[in-house]
Structure formats: structure tokens, C-alpha cells
Design a protein around this motif. Structure first.
Motif, short mmCIF file in Angstrom:
data_model
loop_
_atom_site.label_atom_id
_atom_site.label_comp_id
_atom_site.label_asym_id
_atom_site.label_seq_id
_atom_site.Cartn_x
_atom_site.Cartn_y
_atom_site.Cartn_z
N PRO A 103 109.43 1.60 2.83
CA PRO A 103 108.51 2.18 3.81
C PRO A 103 108.07 3.59 3.44
N MET A 104 108.89 4.27 2.60
CA MET A 104 108.55 5.65 2.22
C MET A 104 107.24 5.72 1.44
N THR A 105 106.97 4.70 0.64
CA THR A 105 105.76 4.70 -0.19
C THR A 105 104.63 3.83 0.39
N SER A 106 104.89 3.17 1.52
CA SER A 106 103.89 2.29 2.12
C SER A 106 102.94 3.03 3.05
N LEU A 107 103.34 4.24 3.44
CA LEU A 107 102.53 4.99 4.41
C LEU A 107 101.84 6.17 3.74
N ASN A 108 100.64 6.51 4.24
CA ASN A 108 99.88 7.65 3.74
C ASN A 108 100.47 8.94 4.33
N PRO A 109 100.97 9.84 3.49
CA PRO A 109 101.65 11.04 4.02
C PRO A 109 100.76 12.03 4.75
N VAL A 110 99.43 11.94 4.55
CA VAL A 110 98.54 12.93 5.16
C VAL A 110 97.75 12.38 6.35
N MET A 111 98.12 11.18 6.82
CA MET A 111 97.51 10.61 8.03
C MET A 111 98.59 10.41 9.07
N THR A 112 98.26 10.63 10.34
CA THR A 112 99.23 10.35 11.39
C THR A 112 99.48 8.84 11.44
N VAL A 113 100.65 8.47 11.96
CA VAL A 113 100.98 7.04 11.99
C VAL A 113 100.03 6.30 12.93
N GLY A 114 99.61 6.96 14.01
CA GLY A 114 98.66 6.33 14.92
C GLY A 114 97.34 6.02 14.24
N ASP A 115 96.85 6.98 13.43
CA ASP A 115 95.58 6.76 12.71
C ASP A 115 95.72 5.63 11.69
N GLY A 133 92.72 3.43 18.81
CA GLY A 133 93.82 4.37 19.03
C GLY A 133 94.74 3.92 20.16
N LYS A 134 94.15 3.38 21.23
CA LYS A 134 94.95 2.90 22.36
C LYS A 134 95.78 1.68 21.95
N LYS A 135 95.17 0.78 21.15
CA LYS A 135 95.93 -0.38 20.71
C LYS A 135 97.04 0.04 19.74
N ALA A 136 96.77 1.07 18.94
CA ALA A 136 97.79 1.58 18.02
C ALA A 136 99.01 2.08 18.80
N GLU A 137 98.75 2.75 19.93
CA GLU A 137 99.86 3.23 20.77
C GLU A 137 100.65 2.06 21.35
N ILE A 138 99.93 1.01 21.75
CA ILE A 138 100.60 -0.20 22.27
C ILE A 138 101.48 -0.82 21.19
N LEU A 140 102.86 0.71 18.63
CA LEU A 140 104.04 1.56 18.43
C LEU A 140 105.11 1.25 19.46
N GLU A 141 104.69 1.12 20.73
CA GLU A 141 105.67 0.81 21.78
C GLU A 141 106.25 -0.58 21.59
N THR A 142 105.45 -1.50 21.04
CA THR A 142 105.94 -2.85 20.77
C THR A 142 107.10 -2.84 19.78
N VAL A 143 107.06 -1.93 18.81
CA VAL A 143 108.14 -1.85 17.81
C VAL A 143 109.19 -0.81 18.18
N GLY A 144 109.15 -0.32 19.43
CA GLY A 144 110.22 0.54 19.91
C GLY A 144 110.04 2.02 19.62
N GLN A 163 109.91 2.08 8.80
CA GLN A 163 109.77 0.64 8.63
C GLN A 163 109.21 0.00 9.90
N ARG A 164 109.56 0.53 11.05
CA ARG A 164 108.99 0.03 12.30
C ARG A 164 107.47 0.28 12.35
N VAL A 165 107.06 1.44 11.84
CA VAL A 165 105.62 1.74 11.78
C VAL A 165 104.91 0.75 10.86
N VAL A 166 105.52 0.47 9.70
CA VAL A 166 104.94 -0.49 8.75
C VAL A 166 104.81 -1.87 9.40
N ILE A 167 105.82 -2.26 10.17
CA ILE A 167 105.77 -3.55 10.88
C ILE A 167 104.64 -3.54 11.91
N ALA A 168 104.47 -2.41 12.60
CA ALA A 168 103.38 -2.29 13.58
C ALA A 168 102.02 -2.45 12.91
#
Length: 331
Positions: A103-115, A133-138, A140-144, A163-168
Motif C-alpha cells: 500500500p505504501m507505493t500504491s498511493l500518490n503521496p501528493v494527493m489527499t486520500v479523499g481526492d 468527494g461525498k462518495k469518497a467519504e462514504i 472511507l467510512e465503509t472501510v472503517g 491498505q484500507r484506503v487502497v481497498i476503498a
């Protein structure tokens, strides 16, 4: 689409890489299928061809040096190998999503996880930035994860939370097939259990089919419906979980099970599979496992075994079962 049909049907798939050392035979004559809502476990040593198969399904084999040399990958009845790159871009994320090992290399380090979640949603759904953006928040809550953390960056999360973010992101567009490539490798044991339980719940919630790539037979027992044992680019055994665990057939499969510690008996040392995984640029003749096999026969080095159906739905590539195959012939 008739739901009784297979969601994914891989037929005679072969994938090779051309390198300076020679041709790497990463996947050879692979036959696998997965139904709607099912989970298939891919088990095998490093270099067995598990991740290459997953990248083949996603049409992400780097070319050069990689190339799919033969076979078909039928998804919802259509051959993915005949799709254009534009068509595949629409399928990736919307219909087939993949969770990578780290998960460390799967995410863009300069973008927020919501974006990052919202970006996936906007790529595949007709929504504006605010709705995404609203669905992204939903999600995130789905994956805890609290929705307030949508504005945080990846470095502000622990490995398990990443890893939860990647699953989301993977589940944001409710794909039909989720490919999880050793999704808990980089996590500690307690977090592994949490992430696996989360994936299990979300799979049932979203009615998603899943391919779980792993080294861990315990994870397979917990999550999977069917299991493919991979060795040197070949699926040497394929069966439903109950049949494989109660009646493992291939000598390699038995070797994997024998290498697991038995908590009920005293063992001074574990049984090991002798020898090493073969060089994929120089595979042995005949059955690729024969140099390490305790039950090797002369013909094992001379010709490659076919796929024998020993009981309904239980296939094995081993000459030991040539005469006991259903209808007396391999498939």
C-alpha cells in the motif's frame, strides 16, 4: 448475462518475458475459471506466475519485455485480449479492480486520500467533483476510516490504514472482480487479520468475485471457495477448498501442506520440499516439478502431464492420476 455462466474463464493462457538471459516462461497453458460471487485462491512460491496472471487479466503486462503468447481471457463472455487499450481503461476500476502488495507505493503521496478515491469515481461514473468527494467519504467510512480524514495525505496513515484506503479505491465503483495480490504482506499479524476480515465482509456486501493471491494456506482456508496451486507458471492442482484440503493430490500440494507446523504433534523439524524452484528461463523438460518430486517416474522428465479430472471439478497435472481420471482421460 446468465448468472450460471463463469464471470472469468482463462483458457490456455501463456505469458513470456524476453530478457537478456533468455525467455522467461512466466505462465504456461493456464486454465482457470471463477463464478459470480466466488473467491479463487492462487497459492504458490515466489515466481510461480501468480502476479503475472493477475497482470495478464488486467492487461498490464509490460510490453516489452512481456507478451501474452497464446490463450483467451473471457470476462463476462468477452475476450479481454481483443479489447483496445481505451476499452480496457474503462474496464479497469469499473469492472475489474486490483489491490497491489504494497500500500505504501500504491498511493500518490501528493494527493489527499479523499481526492484519490474521488478520482477513481469520476473516471467511471457520471458525477461532479462534489458528488465524487461525498462518495469518497462514504467509501472511507465503509472501510472503517472516519470521513474527516479524507483531507489527510497517505504519509499520515499507518500501513494498515493505507491498505484500507487502497481497498476503498478498489471498491469505489463496485467492480465485478477484485484481484488482491498478497494484500497483507507488508502488514503485521494483527493488522493482517483485521484487513482480511474487512475484505471478507465487503466482498459479501458488494457481491464481488475475488482472486486472492497468497503464500498462506491459512488465508485460503478462511476466505476462498476454490484453490489453484501454482508451480513454475503451471496450475498443478485446481479444486474447491474442501476437496483440496481433505484430499490433496499433487506431490507439490502435499509438500506445501506437510511444511505447515502441526500444533497437535511434537515435531523437531518441519518437512521441506527438497531442491529449489527452477529457473524460469530454463525450465526442466517434462513436468517442471519432477527434479524435486518424491514420486518421480521416468516419463515425468520426458513429457508434460495433461490436466486430469480425478473427481468432478478436481483437476491435477500429474501422471500418478492418469489412469484414475474421470472417463479415463485428461482434460
Amino acid at each position: 448475462m446468465n448468472k450460471s455462466e463463469k464471470l472469468l474463464d482463462i483458457r490456455n493462457l501463456s505469458i513470456q518475458y524476453k530478457t537478456d538471459e533468455g525467455i522467461v516462461y512466466a505462465v504456461e497453458d493456464l486454465d482457470l475459471s471463477i463464478g459470480y460471487g466466488e473467491t479463487l485462491g492462487f497459492v504458490g512460491e515466489t515466481g510461480a506466475g501468480k502476479t503475472t496472471t493477475a497482470l495478464g487479466i488486467m492487461q498490464l503486462i509490460p510490453n516489452p519485455p512481456g507478451k501474452i503468447t497464446s490463450g483467451e481471457i473471457l470476462f463476462e463472455g468477452e475476450n479481454l485480449l481483443e479489447k483496445s487499450e481505451r476499452e480496457m481503461q474503462k474496464i479497469r476500476g469499473e469492472k475489474i479492480a486490483m489491490i497491489f502488495q504494497d500500500p505504501m507505493t500504491s498511493l500518490n503521496p501528493v494527493m489527499t486520500v479523499g481526492d484519490q478515491i474521488a478520482e477513481m469515481i469520476q473516471l467511471h461514473e457520471s458525477v461532479n467533483k462534489v458528488e465524487a468527494g461525498k462518495k469518497a467519504e462514504i467509501m472511507l467510512e465503509t472501510v472503517g476510516i472516519r470521513k474527516e480524514r479524507a483531507k489527510d495525505y497517505p504519509h499520515q496513515f499507518s500501513g494498515g490504514m493505507k491498505q484500507r484506503v487502497v481497498i476503498a479505491i478498489a471498491l469505489a465503483c463496485n467492480p465485478s472482480l477484485l484481484i488482491a495480490d498478497e494484500p497483507t504482506t507488508a502488514l503485521d499479524v494483527t493488522i493482517q487479520a483485521q484487513v482480511l476480515e474487512l475484505m471478507k465482509q465487503l466482498k459479501e456486501q458488494y457481491q464481488t468475485s475475488m482472486i486472492m493471491i497468497t503464500h498462506d494456506l491459512g488465508i485460503v482456508a478462511e476466505i476462498c471457495d476454490h484453490v489453484a496451486i501454482m508451480y513454475a507458471g503451471n496450475a498443478v492442482e485446481y479444486a474447491n477448498k474442501r476437496a483440496l484440503y481433505s484430499n490433496p493430490l499433487h506431490p507439490y500440494t502435499n509438500g506445501l501442506f506437510n511444511s505447515i507446523p502441526d500444533l497437535e504433534t511434537d515435531q523437531e523439524e518441519l518437512q521441506v520440499i527438497q531442491g529449489l524452484t527452477p529457473d524460469p528461463t530454463n525450465l526442466p523438460s517434462g513436468c517442471p516439478f519432477h527434479p524435486r518430486c518424491p514420486k518421480v517416474m521416468p516419463k515425468c522428465s520426458e513429457s508434460k502431464p495433461g490436466k486430469f479430472e480425478v473427481e468432478p471439478g478436481h483437476y491435477v497435472r500429474c501422471f500418478l492420476y492418469e489412469d484414475s481420471a474421470v472417463m479415463g482421460k485428461g482434460r
